[in-house]
Design a protein around this motif. Structure first.
Motif, short mmCIF file in Angstrom:
data_model
loop_
_atom_site.label_atom_id
_atom_site.label_comp_id
_atom_site.label_asym_id
_atom_site.label_seq_id
_atom_site.Cartn_x
_atom_site.Cartn_y
_atom_site.Cartn_z
N LEU A 25 0.83 -1.19 0.05
CA LEU A 25 0.03 0.00 -0.06
C LEU A 25 0.91 1.23 0.20
O LEU A 25 0.78 2.23 -0.80
CB LEU A 25 -0.91 -0.11 1.30
N ALA A 26 1.71 1.31 0.77
CA ALA A 26 2.68 2.15 0.70
C ALA A 26 3.30 2.79 -0.48
O ALA A 26 3.58 3.95 -1.00
CB ALA A 26 3.71 2.48 2.24
N ALA A 27 3.92 1.63 -1.17
CA ALA A 27 4.53 1.72 -2.31
C ALA A 27 3.97 2.22 -3.30
O ALA A 27 4.07 3.28 -4.24
CB ALA A 27 5.08 0.38 -2.78
N ALA A 28 2.47 1.85 -3.47
CA ALA A 28 1.49 2.40 -4.35
C ALA A 28 1.33 3.76 -4.14
O ALA A 28 1.23 4.54 -5.03
CB ALA A 28 0.17 1.51 -4.41
N VAL A 57 1.89 6.89 7.89
CA VAL A 57 1.22 5.81 8.72
C VAL A 57 1.39 4.52 8.30
O VAL A 57 1.77 3.61 8.85
CB VAL A 57 -0.19 6.32 8.79
N LEU A 58 1.39 4.32 6.75
CA LEU A 58 1.38 2.80 6.25
C LEU A 58 3.13 2.35 6.36
O LEU A 58 3.20 1.21 6.56
CB LEU A 58 1.00 2.95 4.83
N GLN A 59 3.81 3.19 6.32
CA GLN A 59 5.37 3.06 6.23
C GLN A 59 5.64 2.64 7.53
O GLN A 59 6.48 1.66 7.97
CB GLN A 59 6.18 4.12 5.73
N ARG A 60 5.22 3.15 8.69
CA ARG A 60 5.44 2.89 9.80
C ARG A 60 4.73 1.48 10.38
O ARG A 60 5.43 0.62 10.78
CB ARG A 60 4.72 4.02 10.94
N MET A 61 3.46 1.35 9.75
CA MET A 61 2.85 0.05 10.05
C MET A 61 3.66 -1.26 9.34
O MET A 61 3.77 -2.22 9.87
CB MET A 61 1.34 0.16 9.79
N ALA A 62 4.12 -0.99 8.12
CA ALA A 62 4.69 -1.74 7.41
C ALA A 62 6.14 -2.35 8.13
O ALA A 62 6.53 -3.17 7.87
CB ALA A 62 5.25 -1.28 5.97
N ARG A 63 6.88 -1.46 9.24
CA ARG A 63 7.97 -1.66 9.83
C ARG A 63 7.63 -2.55 10.96
O ARG A 63 8.35 -2.67 11.72
CB ARG A 63 8.59 -0.41 10.24
N GLY A 64 6.20 -2.71 11.27
CA GLY A 64 6.07 -3.53 12.49
C GLY A 64 5.64 -2.47 13.60
O GLY A 64 5.47 -2.62 14.45
N ASP A 65 5.59 -1.24 13.35
CA ASP A 65 5.24 -0.16 14.47
C ASP A 65 3.77 -0.10 14.70
O ASP A 65 3.01 0.01 13.68
CB ASP A 65 5.84 1.23 14.19
N GLU A 66 3.36 0.00 15.96
CA GLU A 66 2.01 0.50 16.40
C GLU A 66 2.10 2.00 16.22
O GLU A 66 2.89 2.70 16.40
CB GLU A 66 1.80 0.06 17.77
N VAL A 67 1.03 2.47 15.46
CA VAL A 67 0.85 4.00 15.12
C VAL A 67 -0.22 4.68 15.96
O VAL A 67 -1.18 4.14 16.19
CB VAL A 67 0.53 4.14 13.68
N SER A 68 0.13 5.69 16.69
CA SER A 68 -0.83 6.74 17.36
C SER A 68 -1.22 7.77 16.67
O SER A 68 -0.45 8.28 15.93
CB SER A 68 -0.12 6.98 18.49
#
Length: 133
Positions: A25-28, A57-68
């Motif tokens: 998703l982030a790449a697209a 947000v998507l890049q952080r989630m792709a790294r396995g991070d929880e996002v606030s």
């Protein structure tokens, strides 16, 4: 005058997405500045700032991070609130101590919402009995 303090009262946390899906998703999204979404059958093009936020947000989630995600809401210190109200800092502290103007504490530091100061000013304009000493 220093900057207002951000409030964290409107905070939501989201768990990380499955890495492969989030990265795709982030790449697209990163390939184009145009992000179009469909909401209730309506096509909407996201503004640049929303596009950038979504990619982040998507890049952080792709790294396995929880996002606030939180709403930036300004909180004033007593000096800033007193200046806004046109009263002394000591009088403003009395107003917060009495509960006339709501206050939040960050440790021992008072933080006041600008809307609370404005509400007090508006109320004072309709009832001039509450004037500074």
């Amino acid at each position: 005058m220093s900057s207002p303090t951000p409030s964290l009262s409107k905070l939501r946390a989201f768990p990380a997405l499955e890495k492969k899906a989030a990265a795709r998703l982030a790449a697209a999204l990163d390939e184009s500045a145009d992000t179009t979404v469909f909401v209730n059958g309506t096509t909407l093009q996201l503004p640049d700032v929303a596009h950038a936020a979504l990619i982040d947000v998507l890049q952080r989630m792709a790294r396995g991070d929880e996002v606030s995600v939180s709403t930036v809401e300004s909180l004033l210190n007593t000096s800033q609130a007193a200046k806004m109200a046109g009263v002394s800092a000591s009088y403003l502290r009395k107003l917060t101590d009495s509960g006339t103007i709501p206050v939040e504490y960050r440790g021992t530091h008072r933080r006041i919402r600008p809307a609370a100061v404005q509400a007090w000013l508006d109320a004072r304009a309709t009832s001039p009995a509450d004037t500074p000493e």
